[in-house]
Design a protein around this motif. Structure first.
Motif, PDB file in Angstrom:
ATOM      1  N   PRO A  97       2.748 -41.986  16.851  1.00 19.38           N
ATOM      2  CA  PRO A  97       3.163 -41.236  18.043  1.00 19.38           C
ATOM      3  C   PRO A  97       3.365 -39.745  17.804  1.00 19.38           C
ATOM      4  CG  PRO A  97       4.991 -42.524  17.179  1.00 19.38           C
ATOM      5  CD  PRO A  97       3.768 -42.975  16.437  1.00 19.38           C
ATOM      6  N   GLU A  98       3.498 -39.322  16.537  1.00 16.10           N
ATOM      7  CA  GLU A  98       3.742 -37.910  16.269  1.00 16.10           C
ATOM      8  C   GLU A  98       2.479 -37.070  16.349  1.00 16.10           C
ATOM      9  OE1 GLU A  98       6.725 -36.623  16.037  1.00 16.10           O
ATOM     10  OE2 GLU A  98       7.536 -38.615  16.324  1.00 16.10           O
ATOM     11  N   SER A  99       1.323 -37.701  16.463  1.00 10.10           N
ATOM     12  CA  SER A  99       0.087 -36.940  16.625  1.00 10.10           C
ATOM     13  C   SER A  99       0.112 -36.200  17.956  1.00 10.10           C
ATOM     14  CB  SER A  99      -1.125 -37.874  16.577  1.00 10.10           C
ATOM     15  OG  SER A  99      -1.248 -38.472  15.309  1.00 10.10           O
ATOM     16  N   SER A 100      -0.497 -35.035  17.985  1.00 10.29           N
ATOM     17  CA  SER A 100      -0.511 -34.249  19.210  1.00 10.29           C
ATOM     18  C   SER A 100      -1.363 -34.935  20.278  1.00 10.29           C
ATOM     19  CB  SER A 100      -1.077 -32.856  18.923  1.00 10.29           C
ATOM     20  OG  SER A 100      -1.057 -32.056  20.080  1.00 10.29           O
ATOM     21  N   VAL A 101      -0.917 -34.836  21.515  1.00  8.65           N
ATOM     22  CA  VAL A 101      -1.629 -35.444  22.638  1.00  8.65           C
ATOM     23  C   VAL A 101      -2.815 -34.569  23.029  1.00  8.65           C
ATOM     24  CG1 VAL A 101      -1.456 -36.169  25.050  1.00  8.65           C
ATOM     25  CG2 VAL A 101       0.461 -36.558  23.481  1.00  8.65           C
ATOM     26  N   ILE A 102      -3.962 -35.194  23.227  1.00  9.54           N
ATOM     27  CA  ILE A 102      -5.173 -34.481  23.611  1.00  9.54           C
ATOM     28  C   ILE A 102      -5.354 -34.567  25.126  1.00  9.54           C
ATOM     29  CG2 ILE A 102      -7.687 -34.370  23.362  1.00  9.54           C
ATOM     30  CD1 ILE A 102      -7.367 -35.711  20.632  1.00  9.54           C
ATOM     31  N   SER A 103      -5.597 -33.438  25.758  1.00 10.70           N
ATOM     32  CA  SER A 103      -5.903 -33.420  27.181  1.00 10.70           C
ATOM     33  C   SER A 103      -7.324 -32.901  27.370  1.00 10.70           C
ATOM     34  CB  SER A 103      -4.905 -32.549  27.958  1.00 10.70           C
ATOM     35  OG  SER A 103      -4.904 -31.221  27.464  1.00 10.70           O
ATOM     36  N   THR A 104      -7.949 -33.274  28.458  1.00 10.44           N
ATOM     37  CA  THR A 104      -9.342 -32.926  28.707  1.00 10.44           C
ATOM     38  C   THR A 104      -9.494 -32.143  29.994  1.00 10.44           C
ATOM     39  OG1 THR A 104      -9.809 -34.970  29.929  1.00 10.44           O
ATOM     40  CG2 THR A 104     -10.039 -35.051  27.533  1.00 10.44           C
ATOM     41  N   GLY A 105     -10.630 -31.487  30.127  1.00  9.91           N
ATOM     42  CA  GLY A 105     -10.859 -30.734  31.349  1.00  9.91           C
ATOM     43  C   GLY A 105     -12.319 -30.340  31.504  1.00  9.91           C
ATOM     44  N   PHE A 106     -12.679 -29.924  32.697  1.00 12.41           N
ATOM     45  CA  PHE A 106     -14.006 -29.400  32.990  1.00 12.41           C
ATOM     46  C   PHE A 106     -13.845 -27.986  33.550  1.00 12.41           C
ATOM     47  CE2 PHE A 106     -16.957 -32.828  32.276  1.00 12.41           C
ATOM     48  CZ  PHE A 106     -16.181 -33.979  32.382  1.00 12.41           C
ATOM     49  N   TRP A 107     -14.668 -27.080  33.071  1.00  9.14           N
ATOM     50  CA  TRP A 107     -14.629 -25.690  33.516  1.00  9.14           C
ATOM     51  C   TRP A 107     -16.000 -25.326  34.059  1.00  9.14           C
ATOM     52  CZ3 TRP A 107     -16.889 -21.665  30.113  1.00  9.14           C
ATOM     53  CH2 TRP A 107     -16.808 -20.383  30.672  1.00  9.14           C
ATOM     54  N   PHE A 141     -15.623 -34.747  20.414  1.00 11.05           N
ATOM     55  CA  PHE A 141     -15.151 -35.932  19.691  1.00 11.05           C
ATOM     56  C   PHE A 141     -15.210 -35.750  18.186  1.00 11.05           C
ATOM     57  CE2 PHE A 141     -19.653 -36.481  20.718  1.00 11.05           C
ATOM     58  CZ  PHE A 141     -20.211 -36.789  19.483  1.00 11.05           C
ATOM     59  N   HIS A 142     -15.984 -34.803  17.704  1.00  9.79           N
ATOM     60  CA  HIS A 142     -16.085 -34.579  16.267  1.00  9.79           C
ATOM     61  C   HIS A 142     -14.869 -33.850  15.713  1.00  9.79           C
ATOM     62  CE1 HIS A 142     -19.438 -34.170  13.009  1.00  9.79           C
ATOM     63  NE2 HIS A 142     -18.832 -35.333  12.968  1.00  9.79           N
ATOM     64  N   TYR A 143     -14.012 -33.350  16.604  1.00  8.36           N
ATOM     65  CA  TYR A 143     -12.797 -32.644  16.181  1.00  8.36           C
ATOM     66  C   TYR A 143     -11.533 -33.375  16.624  1.00  8.36           C
ATOM     67  CZ  TYR A 143     -15.621 -28.625  14.772  1.00  8.36           C
ATOM     68  OH  TYR A 143     -16.522 -27.793  14.150  1.00  8.36           O
ATOM     69  N   GLU A 144     -11.629 -34.658  16.854  1.00  8.04           N
ATOM     70  CA  GLU A 144     -10.459 -35.427  17.275  1.00  8.04           C
ATOM     71  C   GLU A 144      -9.335 -35.343  16.248  1.00  8.04           C
ATOM     72  OE1 GLU A 144      -9.243 -40.054  18.399  1.00  8.04           O
ATOM     73  OE2 GLU A 144     -11.346 -39.504  18.090  1.00  8.04           O
ATOM     74  N   LYS A 145      -9.686 -35.389  14.972  1.00 10.52           N
ATOM     75  CA  LYS A 145      -8.666 -35.345  13.917  1.00 10.52           C
ATOM     76  C   LYS A 145      -7.938 -34.005  13.913  1.00 10.52           C
ATOM     77  CE  LYS A 145     -11.497 -38.519  11.228  1.00 10.52           C
ATOM     78  NZ  LYS A 145     -12.455 -38.685  10.105  1.00 10.52           N
ATOM     79  N   GLN A 146      -8.675 -32.924  14.128  1.00 10.08           N
ATOM     80  CA  GLN A 146      -8.044 -31.608  14.162  1.00 10.08           C
ATOM     81  C   GLN A 146      -7.158 -31.451  15.397  1.00 10.08           C
ATOM     82  OE1 GLN A 146     -11.299 -32.077  13.173  1.00 10.08           O
ATOM     83  NE2 GLN A 146     -10.735 -31.644  11.048  1.00 10.08           N
ATOM     84  N   LEU A 147      -7.622 -31.955  16.534  1.00 10.57           N
ATOM     85  CA  LEU A 147      -6.827 -31.864  17.752  1.00 10.57           C
ATOM     86  C   LEU A 147      -5.502 -32.602  17.599  1.00 10.57           C
ATOM     87  CD1 LEU A 147      -9.715 -32.458  20.298  1.00 10.57           C
ATOM     88  CD2 LEU A 147      -8.262 -30.432  20.297  1.00 10.57           C
ATOM     89  N   LYS A 148      -5.547 -33.782  17.005  1.00 12.42           N
ATOM     90  CA  LYS A 148      -4.338 -34.588  16.866  1.00 12.42           C
ATOM     91  C   LYS A 148      -3.363 -34.018  15.857  1.00 12.42           C
ATOM     92  CE  LYS A 148      -6.142 -39.104  18.296  1.00 12.42           C
ATOM     93  NZ  LYS A 148      -6.397 -40.507  17.880  1.00 12.42           N
ATOM     94  N   ASP A 149      -3.873 -33.494  14.749  1.00  5.59           N
ATOM     95  CA  ASP A 149      -2.983 -33.030  13.685  1.00  5.59           C
ATOM     96  C   ASP A 149      -2.619 -31.560  13.836  1.00  5.59           C
ATOM     97  OD1 ASP A 149      -1.477 -33.326  11.299  1.00  5.59           O
ATOM     98  OD2 ASP A 149      -3.102 -32.379  10.192  1.00  5.59           O
ATOM     99  N   LEU A 150      -3.604 -30.696  13.973  1.00  8.97           N
ATOM    100  CA  LEU A 150      -3.311 -29.274  14.101  1.00  8.97           C
ATOM    101  C   LEU A 150      -2.580 -28.949  15.395  1.00  8.97           C
ATOM    102  CD1 LEU A 150      -6.548 -27.545  12.781  1.00  8.97           C
ATOM    103  CD2 LEU A 150      -4.277 -27.406  11.802  1.00  8.97           C
ATOM    104  N   GLY A 151      -2.764 -29.786  16.413  1.00 10.31           N
ATOM    105  CA  GLY A 151      -2.085 -29.561  17.679  1.00 10.31           C
ATOM    106  C   GLY A 151      -0.580 -29.670  17.582  1.00 10.31           C
ATOM    107  N   ARG A 152      -0.071 -30.189  16.475  1.00 13.10           N
ATOM    108  CA  ARG A 152       1.380 -30.238  16.286  1.00 13.10           C
ATOM    109  C   ARG A 152       1.955 -28.856  16.008  1.00 13.10           C
ATOM    110  NH1 ARG A 152       2.511 -33.936  11.572  1.00 13.10           N
ATOM    111  NH2 ARG A 152       0.656 -32.920  10.754  1.00 13.10           N
ATOM    112  N   ASP A 153       1.100 -27.926  15.566  1.00 13.67           N
ATOM    113  CA  ASP A 153       1.590 -26.604  15.173  1.00 13.67           C
ATOM    114  C   ASP A 153       0.885 -25.446  15.879  1.00 13.67           C
ATOM    115  OD1 ASP A 153       3.464 -27.285  12.819  1.00 13.67           O
ATOM    116  OD2 ASP A 153       1.628 -28.351  12.307  1.00 13.67           O
ATOM    117  N   TYR A 154      -0.298 -25.688  16.412  1.00 15.90           N
ATOM    118  CA  TYR A 154      -1.080 -24.623  17.023  1.00 15.90           C
ATOM    119  C   TYR A 154      -1.606 -25.050  18.389  1.00 15.90           C
ATOM    120  CZ  TYR A 154      -1.141 -23.800  12.012  1.00 15.90           C
ATOM    121  OH  TYR A 154      -0.772 -23.670  10.707  1.00 15.90           O
ATOM    122  N   LYS A 155      -2.162 -24.092  19.099  1.00 13.82           N
ATOM    123  CA  LYS A 155      -2.912 -24.398  20.309  1.00 13.82           C
ATOM    124  C   LYS A 155      -4.366 -24.580  19.884  1.00 13.82           C
ATOM    125  CE  LYS A 155      -1.212 -20.642  21.987  1.00 13.82           C
ATOM    126  NZ  LYS A 155      -0.920 -19.441  22.796  1.00 13.82           N
TER     127      LYS A 155
END
Length: 417
Positions: A97-107, A141-155
């Motif tokens: 549960p401590e992994s950062s939450v990933i949100s999605t969007g279309f621009w 999807f190739h950066y899911e690991k970075q989104l979950k982990d780095l998202g705890r400290d960065y945008k």
């Protein structure tokens, strides 16, 4: 020169937490390294490692061993002794549960040109933004690991390039399809009537550079540290050279040093006229026929499995999600025509080497991190880049292939400050 040895993800601006460890060469030869306490540095380090205290970050995967070679020592001509490459035991990524939450969007960048993106860590309002750019044929999807982990400290941000992944068009750019007999399996982009929004559309590296530029300006709305793998590395460097005010630093992960085969019309207007077609819609009839034949082979799940086995050095790496997402993309009706456009698109207005030189002149920090077992962008290409920008840190990781961020995410990404 220093590189993080994958303890906890932290940002080294003016001070570094005492819990972090740094990894630096000791001058004994290429690849020989030791762990030292951190000190103030001109390198901004972004980590994808486990927390120093596993209790603070949920479940932590088992540690693994990697070899990280200090290429700078080799280029300084320091003698190498056998067995001097030191194996580092690095904690795995945290899970739970401590992994950062990933949100999605279309621009919607332009009419009918919609970009899919993912983000995490937006609650870290005072933290820097980091933008990850994917390689060809993959996506967010190739950066899911970075989104979950780095998202705890960065945008953290990532996107699909137009013509790929979930940024493929939602409408047929040439709706008068000439292969109607295929029914539901008909390819988009194979017709002759061109939609107004698709005029002059070509999935080129110039288009992707502009896409990233406007995404930073209109969506992220602040300068970013940008990390690119393979094609994404070229686009990252190209963007930094073209819009330096938007980029704080660049990290290249097995960046492809070239893209495109046909001359760029802006750079070589006379030469480009020799080629009557360069990736625009509608596709010529001979291109449609060739694409149909090639696409059957390229989109075959067995071919995709074979490619993944090539680019991942450690075959124990779980690539099920990557495989399924690639397959999903190949089933999009616009995928085949988009592939043809990409393959026949012209080169960029400046080359990889020119972009690198421009970034060097502009003082944009560049960091290099390459998987040693990459069968495509072999270490010689990384060393060539290092020779052109000798002030940039360059490390090779083993075992790691073409996609070190997915294969060995525990190893920290370093971006020059």
């Amino acid at each position: 020169m220093e590189v993080v040895s994958c303890s906890h993800s932290r940002l080294a601006f003016h001070q570094t937490p005492s819990s972090a460890w740094w990894f630096r060469g000791n001058g004994l030869g290429p690849g020989h390294a030791k762990l030292t306490r951190p000190r103030r540095s001109a390198i901004l380090c972004l980590g994808t490692g486990a927390a120093s205290n596993p209790g603070d970050s949920g479940k932590v995967q088992a540690s693994r061993g990697f070899y990280v070679s200090d290429v700078d020592a080799a280029l300084r001509g320091i003698p190498t002794k056998a067995g001097e490459i030191e194996k580092m035991i690095i904690p795995g990524l945290p899970e739970g549960p401590e992994s950062s939450v990933i949100s999605t969007g279309f621009w919607e960048w332009k009419p009918k040109l919609t970009v899919y993106y993912e983000k995490s860590g937006m609650e870290n309002s005072k933290a820097p933004s980091v933008l990850f750019l994917p390689g060809f044929g993959v996506g967010t999807f190739h950066y899911e690991k970075q989104l979950k982990d780095l998202g705890r400290d960065y945008k953290v941000w990532t996107m699909d390039f137009l013509g790929q992944g979930m940024s493929l068009p939602r409408e047929d750019p040439t709706p008068n399809n000439t292969v109607e007999e295929l029914g539901e399996d008909a390819f988009w982009g194979f017709g002759q009537e061109l939609q107004p929004w698709a005029e002059e559309l070509v999935y080129s590296i110039d288009l992707w550079r502009d896409q990233v530029q406007h995404f930073i300006e209109e969506v992220i709305r602040e300068p970013v540290f940008i990390v690119g793998n393979s094609l994404g590395g070229f686009v990252a460097l190209y963007l930094a050279a073209s819009s330096p005010h938007l980029v704080k630093g660049v990290t290249l992960l097995n960046a492809t040093p070239f893209w495109g085969f046909l001359p760029n019309p802006a750079r070589s207007p006379w030469l480009s006229k020799i080629f009557p077609w360069a990736g625009t819609f509608p596709l010529p009839s001979f291109v449609r026929k060739l694409t149909e034949t090639l696409w059957q082979k390229i989109s075959d799940p067995r071919s995709i499995q074979g490619i993944l086995k090539q680019v991942y050095a450690d075959h124990s790496t779980n690539v099920d999600n990557v495989f399924s997402r690639i397959i999903e993309t190949t089933q999009h009706p616009a995928a085949a025509a988009s592939f043809a456009s990409i393959m026949c698109a012209p080169m960029g207005q400046i080359s990889f080497e020119e972009a690198l030189s421009r970034c060097q002149r502009l003082g944009i920090p560049i960091s290099l991190m390459y998987g040693r077992e990459d069968p495509w962008v072999r270490p010689i290409w990384g060393i060539k880049v290092k020779r052109q920008v000798p002030e940039s840190p360059y490390y090779e990781i083993s075992p790691a292939g073409h996609c070190p961020h997915d294969e060995v995410p525990e190893v920290k990404h370093c971006i020059c400050k």
